[in-house]
Write a protein that holds these residues in place. Sequence first.
Motif, PDB file in Angstrom:
ATOM      1  N   ALA A   1       0.823  -1.210   0.000  1.00 30.25           N
ATOM      2  CA  ALA A   1       0.000   0.000   0.000  1.00 30.25           C
ATOM      3  C   ALA A   1       0.858   1.262   0.000  1.00 30.25           C
ATOM      4  CB  ALA A   1      -0.928   0.005   1.220  1.00 30.25           C
ATOM      5  N   TYR A   2       2.115   1.144   0.450  1.00 34.14           N
ATOM      6  CA  TYR A   2       3.011   2.295   0.523  1.00 34.14           C
ATOM      7  C   TYR A   2       4.357   1.911  -0.085  1.00 34.14           C
ATOM      8  CZ  TYR A   2      -0.481   4.174   3.728  1.00 34.14           C
ATOM      9  OH  TYR A   2      -1.649   4.632   4.280  1.00 34.14           O
ATOM     10  N   PRO A   3       4.422   1.709  -1.404  1.00 35.90           N
ATOM     11  CA  PRO A   3       5.661   1.223  -2.051  1.00 35.90           C
ATOM     12  C   PRO A   3       6.841   2.169  -1.872  1.00 35.90           C
ATOM     13  CG  PRO A   3       4.047   1.966  -3.678  1.00 35.90           C
ATOM     14  CD  PRO A   3       3.334   1.901  -2.379  1.00 35.90           C
ATOM     15  N   GLU A   4       6.567   3.459  -1.640  1.00 32.43           N
ATOM     16  CA  GLU A   4       7.663   4.411  -1.482  1.00 32.43           C
ATOM     17  C   GLU A   4       8.475   4.146  -0.226  1.00 32.43           C
ATOM     18  OE1 GLU A   4       4.056   6.134   0.601  1.00 32.43           O
ATOM     19  OE2 GLU A   4       4.488   5.046  -1.263  1.00 32.43           O
ATOM     20  N   THR A   5       7.960   3.336   0.700  1.00 32.83           N
ATOM     21  CA  THR A   5       8.676   3.046   1.953  1.00 32.83           C
ATOM     22  C   THR A   5       9.502   1.769   1.862  1.00 32.83           C
ATOM     23  OG1 THR A   5       6.858   1.756   2.879  1.00 32.83           O
ATOM     24  CG2 THR A   5       6.804   4.135   3.242  1.00 32.83           C
ATOM     25  N   ALA A   6       9.488   1.136   0.710  1.00 29.93           N
ATOM     26  CA  ALA A   6      10.126  -0.186   0.574  1.00 29.93           C
ATOM     27  C   ALA A   6      11.593  -0.173   0.983  1.00 29.93           C
ATOM     28  CB  ALA A   6       9.971  -0.695  -0.857  1.00 29.93           C
ATOM     29  N   ASN A   7      12.310   0.854   0.614  1.00 31.15           N
ATOM     30  CA  ASN A   7      13.749   0.910   0.894  1.00 31.15           C
ATOM     31  C   ASN A   7      14.100   2.002   1.905  1.00 31.15           C
ATOM     32  OD1 ASN A   7      14.408  -1.166  -1.059  1.00 31.15           O
ATOM     33  ND2 ASN A   7      13.986   0.368  -2.663  1.00 31.15           N
ATOM     34  N   ASP A   8      13.125   2.348   2.721  1.00 33.27           N
ATOM     35  CA  ASP A   8      13.355   3.403   3.708  1.00 33.27           C
ATOM     36  C   ASP A   8      13.594   2.765   5.073  1.00 33.27           C
ATOM     37  OD1 ASP A   8      13.438   5.561   5.360  1.00 33.27           O
ATOM     38  OD2 ASP A   8      11.434   6.318   4.881  1.00 33.27           O
ATOM     39  N   PRO A   9      14.838   2.747   5.555  1.00 33.04           N
ATOM     40  CA  PRO A   9      15.139   2.098   6.837  1.00 33.04           C
ATOM     41  C   PRO A   9      14.539   2.820   8.036  1.00 33.04           C
ATOM     42  CG  PRO A   9      17.059   3.274   6.027  1.00 33.04           C
ATOM     43  CD  PRO A   9      16.048   3.334   4.923  1.00 33.04           C
ATOM     44  N   ASP A  10      14.184   4.106   7.842  1.00 34.44           N
ATOM     45  CA  ASP A  10      13.621   4.876   8.955  1.00 34.44           C
ATOM     46  C   ASP A  10      12.104   4.789   9.033  1.00 34.44           C
ATOM     47  OD1 ASP A  10      16.135   5.805   9.769  1.00 34.44           O
ATOM     48  OD2 ASP A  10      16.073   7.414   8.275  1.00 34.44           O
ATOM     49  N   ALA A  11      11.486   4.119   8.069  1.00 33.71           N
ATOM     50  CA  ALA A  11      10.017   4.016   8.075  1.00 33.71           C
ATOM     51  C   ALA A  11       9.553   3.291   9.330  1.00 33.71           C
ATOM     52  CB  ALA A  11       9.536   3.285   6.831  1.00 33.71           C
ATOM     53  N   GLY A  12       8.587   3.888  10.004  1.00 28.47           N
ATOM     54  CA  GLY A  12       8.077   3.293  11.229  1.00 28.47           C
ATOM     55  C   GLY A  12       7.006   4.168  11.834  1.00 28.47           C
ATOM     56  N   PRO A  13       6.536   3.831  13.017  1.00 31.90           N
ATOM     57  CA  PRO A  13       5.503   4.626  13.682  1.00 31.90           C
ATOM     58  C   PRO A  13       5.909   6.091  13.818  1.00 31.90           C
ATOM     59  CG  PRO A  13       5.795   2.550  14.825  1.00 31.90           C
ATOM     60  CD  PRO A  13       6.894   2.627  13.806  1.00 31.90           C
ATOM     61  N   ASN A  14       4.948   6.970  13.584  1.00 38.09           N
ATOM     62  CA  ASN A  14       5.109   8.421  13.691  1.00 38.09           C
ATOM     63  C   ASN A  14       6.013   9.020  12.616  1.00 38.09           C
ATOM     64  OD1 ASN A  14       3.421   8.570  15.976  1.00 38.09           O
ATOM     65  ND2 ASN A  14       5.143   8.120  17.356  1.00 38.09           N
ATOM     66  N   THR A  15       6.500   8.194  11.675  1.00 38.22           N
ATOM     67  CA  THR A  15       7.300   8.750  10.579  1.00 38.22           C
ATOM     68  C   THR A  15       6.674   8.456   9.230  1.00 38.22           C
ATOM     69  OG1 THR A  15       8.686   6.763  10.347  1.00 38.22           O
ATOM     70  CG2 THR A  15       9.419   8.453  11.916  1.00 38.22           C
ATOM     71  N   SER A  16       5.748   7.502   9.160  1.00 32.04           N
ATOM     72  CA  SER A  16       5.146   7.124   7.875  1.00 32.04           C
ATOM     73  C   SER A  16       3.683   6.759   8.078  1.00 32.04           C
ATOM     74  CB  SER A  16       5.890   5.933   7.265  1.00 32.04           C
ATOM     75  OG  SER A  16       5.194   5.422   6.145  1.00 32.04           O
ATOM     76  N   ASP A  17       2.822   7.186   7.137  1.00 31.29           N
ATOM     77  CA  ASP A  17       1.394   6.847   7.200  1.00 31.29           C
ATOM     78  C   ASP A  17       1.150   5.348   7.031  1.00 31.29           C
ATOM     79  OD1 ASP A  17       0.783   9.488   7.557  1.00 31.29           O
ATOM     80  OD2 ASP A  17       0.345   9.871   5.441  1.00 31.29           O
ATOM     81  N   ARG A  18       2.174   4.646   6.628  1.00 25.50           N
ATOM     82  CA  ARG A  18       2.042   3.193   6.472  1.00 25.50           C
ATOM     83  C   ARG A  18       1.748   2.523   7.815  1.00 25.50           C
ATOM     84  NH1 ARG A  18       7.320  -0.365   4.712  1.00 25.50           N
ATOM     85  NH2 ARG A  18       6.855  -2.171   6.050  1.00 25.50           N
ATOM     86  N   PHE A  19       2.149   3.150   8.898  1.00 26.75           N
ATOM     87  CA  PHE A  19       1.979   2.579  10.234  1.00 26.75           C
ATOM     88  C   PHE A  19       0.836   3.320  10.931  1.00 26.75           C
ATOM     89  CE2 PHE A  19       6.223   1.898   8.763  1.00 26.75           C
ATOM     90  CZ  PHE A  19       6.474   0.567   9.066  1.00 26.75           C
ATOM     91  N   LEU A  20      -0.274   2.614  11.162  1.00 22.65           N
ATOM     92  CA  LEU A  20      -1.495   3.210  11.684  1.00 22.65           C
ATOM     93  C   LEU A  20      -1.626   2.955  13.183  1.00 22.65           C
ATOM     94  CD1 LEU A  20      -4.200   4.646  11.006  1.00 22.65           C
ATOM     95  CD2 LEU A  20      -5.189   2.370  10.667  1.00 22.65           C
ATOM     96  N   GLU A  21      -1.645   4.034  13.955  1.00 23.05           N
ATOM     97  CA  GLU A  21      -1.816   3.917  15.405  1.00 23.05           C
ATOM     98  C   GLU A  21      -3.284   3.624  15.719  1.00 23.05           C
ATOM     99  OE1 GLU A  21      -3.313   5.202  19.084  1.00 23.05           O
ATOM    100  OE2 GLU A  21      -3.167   6.843  17.634  1.00 23.05           O
ATOM    101  N   PHE A  22      -3.547   2.637  16.576  1.00 21.34           N
ATOM    102  CA  PHE A  22      -4.930   2.304  16.886  1.00 21.34           C
ATOM    103  C   PHE A  22      -5.213   2.160  18.377  1.00 21.34           C
ATOM    104  CE2 PHE A  22      -2.795  -1.772  16.408  1.00 21.34           C
ATOM    105  CZ  PHE A  22      -3.348  -2.581  17.393  1.00 21.34           C
ATOM    106  N   TRP A  23      -4.180   2.075  19.225  1.00 21.05           N
ATOM    107  CA  TRP A  23      -4.445   1.914  20.665  1.00 21.05           C
ATOM    108  C   TRP A  23      -3.383   2.659  21.442  1.00 21.05           C
ATOM    109  CZ3 TRP A  23      -5.669  -3.560  23.112  1.00 21.05           C
ATOM    110  CH2 TRP A  23      -6.403  -3.372  24.287  1.00 21.05           C
TER     111      TRP A  23
END
Length: 885
Positions: free
Chosen positions: A181-203
């Motif tokens: 769903a977020y192919p632009e993050t494929a090679n991004d080592p810093d992608a993670g919570p609070n840095t990319s919309d790919r990671f959805l906070e739910f609790w």
Amino acid sequence: MTSDEIRDSFLEYFRKHGHAIVPSASLIPADDPTLLFTNAGMNQFKDVFLGIGQREYTRAVDTQKCLRVSGKHNDLEEVGYSPSHHTFFEMLGNWSFGDYYKQEAIAFAWELVTELWQIPKERLWATVYLEDDEAEKLWLQETDLPLSRIRRCDKDNFWEMGETGPCGPCSELFVDMGVEAYPETANDPDAGPNTSDRFLEFWNLVFIQYNRNENGTLEPLPATHVDTGMGFERITSILQGVDSNYKTDLFTPLLTTIADLTDTAYFDDERGLPHRVIADHIRCLTFAIGDGVMPSNEGRGYVIRRILRRAVLYGKKLEMNEAFIYRLVDNVIGLLGDVFPDVLPRREFITRTILGEENRFHQTIERGLERLDQSFDTLKEKESTQLDGKRAFELYDTFGFPLDLTEMLARERGFTVDDVGFEQNMEEQRARGRAAWEAKGGAKDEEISVYAEVLKEHGETEFVGYTQNNIDAEIVALIADAESVASAQAEDEVFVLLNRTPFYGESGGQVGDVGTIENQNAKLVVQDTRKPSPDLIVHKCKVLAGEITPYTSVHAKIDTARRKAVAVSHTATHLLHSGLREVLGTHVGQAGSLVEAGRLRFDFSHYESVSVEALRDIEAFVNEKIRGNDVLSISEMSLDDAKAKGALAFFGDKYSDIVRVVQTGDYSVELCGGTHVDATGELGFVKLMGESSIAAGVRRVEALTGNTAVTTIQEDTALLSSAAGLLKAPKTDLLERIERLLQEQRELEQQLQQLKSQHALGNVDALAKDATPVEDFRVVASCVADTDRDGLRRLVDELKNRLESGVVALAAVAGNEVAFVVGVTSDLVKHRGLHAGTIISELTQLADGRGGGRPELAQGGGKNPSKVNAAIDATGEIVKKQLQT
């Protein structure tokens, strides 16, 4: 899983782990002036976190109605664009009040998410506060998360309810939505919570251990607590395998209905933005109005009115030029009415309220669009391409245009909007709103702190006032200037806390008791009684004599006569509430009250004024029940049992699991903590004094009760008899006699005015003879006695005919008021450019007034009779000056 199954499974999981399932609180925070709306599940437990309240359970779970449309937590502008932000949403939460802490909270969360809901463990991430080593260690110890999927964060992981209040470090759970769903993050080592919309906070697991006071400092709370909040719409989208909350079964039925009503197909892209905004906003409106928030021009009502208008404007984008949003109320209640049943009996009222607001806004919306088009035309003339922020905010503030809609309309015409200027104006308004809201008061942080210490050390105040009027008690604390003091002497004002008391603390609209507290060493008069929390009763006292100290025995005695009169009024509100519902309909609900000795005020939801006939029927209902002398039955039961019994809740009250139910006959069942009489006959008589509007959809009835009502009727009867004596007519003929006298007076006044006009017209020759030549025409300027404005107009018309070419300026004085009339003959208007409106404007200013009108006739007034002659004398010069321009 359906959304209902997800919600039920959450509640059931925590019930099995010893949590009490508690009902959602109202969207109007009870006893909390710092919040416009309930914006988190923990709001109803704030008093527990502050240490000034207690519950019968130490573990709780619920689904809470929330609104985030104002203040720090405001998601309004993201609605419709973001797949996971809403104005109204449900927050699933579990709490520990001084029971379990971080370890158990993390273990519960992991078990529920991975075992019951079976979210793949490899998709889960967690965050902890930058300095929270303990939480990181527990995530590693209690779960299967590797260290690589635990992130430390700063501000995002320190939770605060607002500028002040309970707060603490937190851990958030995220789900990885996938690189697909977020192919632009494929090679991004810093992608993670609070840095990319790919990671959805739910609790969010909040570990509450501090209180931030007004100066920004953190103070440890009396006990540590756990407060978790899970966005229900988000977890539903995750478990239903969709990438947007709007694709879940919470929204798809609404979106389908909106598409049908507007005859505009829904799409998941930008074309569906209006559908999504309307779907979100109707949920917000339904539950806000259902909880008693009426659209208005201030406070909560202002926010709700703005949201409704925002929905209407997005409806315009779907070419909906008439009301239709109200038709969605049934859909919302169909989806969520079983979860939040308080909304069910108010279905018709909510629908009619929204319909009325829609119709009113449609009457003004075109003016807003016209104003915007005028602004664009002005920009073109100035060869400018940007609409200034002040004008954009005016459209937002006056006509309800959201910034994004103004920007869209601007783009279509080739313009931009000064969004920085808009935000500056918005922030100024927010500051004004915060100042106004905070001015309404509430206990200060330092007062809360000292009350919390008293509660911690001595426990709650035992209230015995339902059955006893005077008791022996012990002083547990004296408070002055938000500090505990060791003593108080004569003339001192001090707050007194007792271990037990018969004094009722102001709440539920009922005023606090007054009376005395005394012992052999001192005597205090109790001027008021308050409840800073459900568990504490505080007596506002003045020391009349002697010296009082803590830990001494005293005798506390209420003013029983006043208490009885207040109880009469309180029971009367219950009968009045029933009478309103009987006559006007069951949509009627309390929206506020004031219960005092001898009188009451009752605010209620209703969409139109109450007729004189209906008021008479309501009063007759109340007094019929009084004559019936029905015994009041007062009992305690669980909140669920009370609701099953049909008990009505009173506005502004916060209810515990065990509630007090007051029942009268088969027509009134209320949840109420107030004081009451034993039987309705003790009320004697209730007299409704009037009905009025206090806000859109909210009416107010005022009434007199008991001896005050009887005395007023006696006085009115005596007055009526005196009037009948003066007019020498029986009371039954008074109206006819007064109407005849008024008609005779009007006829005499008309005759007098005609005589004055005839007298004034008799001066025409003399006035015309005294006319002053100005170039080739004449000017008549004079102050005329014994005439009014109508007489002046007739006199001016007659003089214009006599002069054939000229200007007439006349004035008349009556008391402190001055009337001016100016006439100009048509030839001078057409060929010389004279204008009566311009002349009278200058004349009236000389007498501290103003005026205006047509070129040939104008009128105005002045406020300073002493300047009239000077103004009239200046007429010639004013006319000459106008000729030169």
